[in-house]
Design a protein around this motif. Sequence first.
Motif, PDB file in Angstrom:
ATOM      1  N   ARG A  47       0.965  -1.225  -0.002  1.00 47.13           N
ATOM      2  CA  ARG A  47       0.049   0.014   0.062  1.00 47.13           C
ATOM      3  C   ARG A  47       0.807   1.246  -0.094  1.00 47.13           C
ATOM      4  O   ARG A  47       2.046   1.289   0.320  1.00 47.13           O
ATOM      5  CB  ARG A  47      -1.066  -0.107   1.271  1.00 47.13           C
ATOM      6  N   ALA A  82       0.251   5.287   1.363  1.00 45.69           N
ATOM      7  CA  ALA A  82      -0.808   5.672   2.378  1.00 45.69           C
ATOM      8  C   ALA A  82      -0.418   7.251   2.751  1.00 45.69           C
ATOM      9  O   ALA A  82      -0.002   7.713   3.775  1.00 45.69           O
ATOM     10  CB  ALA A  82      -0.918   4.932   3.661  1.00 45.69           C
ATOM     11  N   PRO A  83      -0.558   8.037   1.673  1.00 47.40           N
ATOM     12  CA  PRO A  83      -0.273   9.533   1.773  1.00 47.40           C
ATOM     13  C   PRO A  83      -1.267  10.299   2.859  1.00 47.40           C
ATOM     14  O   PRO A  83      -2.458   9.851   2.827  1.00 47.40           O
ATOM     15  CB  PRO A  83      -0.430  10.093   0.380  1.00 47.40           C
ATOM     16  N   SER A  84      -0.657  11.250   3.359  1.00 45.21           N
ATOM     17  CA  SER A  84      -1.670  12.109   4.205  1.00 45.21           C
ATOM     18  C   SER A  84      -1.707  13.427   3.117  1.00 45.21           C
ATOM     19  O   SER A  84      -0.834  13.786   2.485  1.00 45.21           O
ATOM     20  CB  SER A  84      -0.772  12.691   5.155  1.00 45.21           C
ATOM     21  N   GLU A 122      -4.737   9.006   4.114  1.00 43.88           N
ATOM     22  CA  GLU A 122      -4.711   9.062   5.572  1.00 43.88           C
ATOM     23  C   GLU A 122      -5.051  10.621   5.931  1.00 43.88           C
ATOM     24  O   GLU A 122      -4.297  11.395   6.301  1.00 43.88           O
ATOM     25  CB  GLU A 122      -3.214   8.670   6.221  1.00 43.88           C
ATOM     26  N   TYR A 126      -2.236   8.630  14.756  1.00 43.49           N
ATOM     27  CA  TYR A 126      -1.894   7.704  13.338  1.00 43.49           C
ATOM     28  C   TYR A 126      -1.536   6.469  13.620  1.00 43.49           C
ATOM     29  O   TYR A 126      -1.955   5.678  12.945  1.00 43.49           O
ATOM     30  CB  TYR A 126      -0.598   8.805  12.938  1.00 43.49           C
ATOM     31  N   VAL A 136      -3.211   3.602  11.827  1.00 42.77           N
ATOM     32  CA  VAL A 136      -2.220   2.654  10.672  1.00 42.77           C
ATOM     33  C   VAL A 136      -2.456   1.442  10.882  1.00 42.77           C
ATOM     34  O   VAL A 136      -2.626   0.476  10.214  1.00 42.77           O
ATOM     35  CB  VAL A 136      -0.924   3.569  10.361  1.00 42.77           C
ATOM     36  N   ARG A 166       7.653   2.249   2.860  1.00 46.10           N
ATOM     37  CA  ARG A 166       7.453   3.536   2.926  1.00 46.10           C
ATOM     38  C   ARG A 166       8.853   4.282   3.667  1.00 46.10           C
ATOM     39  O   ARG A 166      10.027   3.620   3.535  1.00 46.10           O
ATOM     40  CB  ARG A 166       6.586   3.754   4.541  1.00 46.10           C
ATOM     41  N   LEU A 222       9.849   6.783   9.132  1.00 44.64           N
ATOM     42  CA  LEU A 222       8.879   6.190  10.149  1.00 44.64           C
ATOM     43  C   LEU A 222       9.458   4.937  10.684  1.00 44.64           C
ATOM     44  O   LEU A 222       8.757   4.411  11.322  1.00 44.64           O
ATOM     45  CB  LEU A 222       7.566   5.719   9.028  1.00 44.64           C
ATOM     46  N   LYS A 274       4.738  17.858   2.179  1.00 48.03           N
ATOM     47  CA  LYS A 274       3.869  18.124   1.129  1.00 48.03           C
ATOM     48  C   LYS A 274       3.150  19.556   1.570  1.00 48.03           C
ATOM     49  O   LYS A 274       2.768  20.245   0.306  1.00 48.03           O
ATOM     50  CB  LYS A 274       2.719  17.131   1.421  1.00 48.03           C
TER      51      LYS A 274
END
Length: 291
Positions: free
Chosen positions: A9, A11-13, A45, A171, A175, A189, A193, A230
């Motif tokens: 996967r 999983a962008p915020s 996310e 989070y 997650v 990822r 993290l 971002k």
Amino acid sequence: MPSNGYIGRFAPSPSGPLHFGSIVTALGSYLQARQRKGKWLVRIEDIDTQRTVNGADKIILHQLENLGLFWDDEVVYQSQRIPLYESALERLNKSGLTFPCACTRKEIAESPYSCTCRNGIAKGKTGRSIRIKTDDRDISFNDKLQGSYSQSLHTEVGDFVIKRADGQFAYHLAVVVDDAEQSITDIVRGADLIDSTPRQIYLQKLLESATPHYTHLPVVIDKYGNKLSKASTAKADYIDNPAETLTKALVFLGQSPEKHLSNASVQEILQWAINNWTLKNISQIREITLD
Ligand code: GLU
């Protein structure tokens, strides 16, 4: 689409458009999944409403499509999955390991942090967030790129928040619940993290969920030593020339796209990348400066 056992996967915020660093992560997780003939899912996310920027999800999905990174199944939005997090919290409450915490952000920032709420909230104070008790046992895992990683949650992290003072789920809880519910087998990822992973493994154990395989890719750092963010990306960079962006991301990931690909389409570049993708060529470091 058959997953061949592998489900990955991205999983962008949605705090802004994807920048080069998040494109690198998207591409790495896509290639790892596609090379294994697995599924590749996208999860938005958007649980942290303060960081979520209206419309950023659509821009991100458009950027992925433009790069030829097409996902399987429906895109999942965390904001629509609150009942799942509620029920996980209830299960954790039953374990007796959760406790309300009355500390403010300011108190927590004080060093050394000495929250005693796990023994009961002081008179006159009220619970704001919910934390989970940690213990001294080391939590270790074997990262497919970074090698073995170990952390003692109690001494290095402390009892951590699973539901925030503003009522939003943290989070780490969201997650873990989502990765389990979506049967994710492999998480690729950013290495920023990696130190969150032991907290997530701890919650997986308490919730009796399987622990996926982890691969933490180097993150892109700008020449001032800052991680790209971002939220600070003013425009949807790198969308004008997706083929060039993919090639640049492949080089960042230590892959060596062949010369003839310099004029190739996005599809041709991705096909070459799926066939030739190897973790062996990626630097086993957590940060790489982009010049
Ligand atoms: N949503 C996180 C981010 O955009 C990634 C979470 C994860 O991959 O576990 O940084």
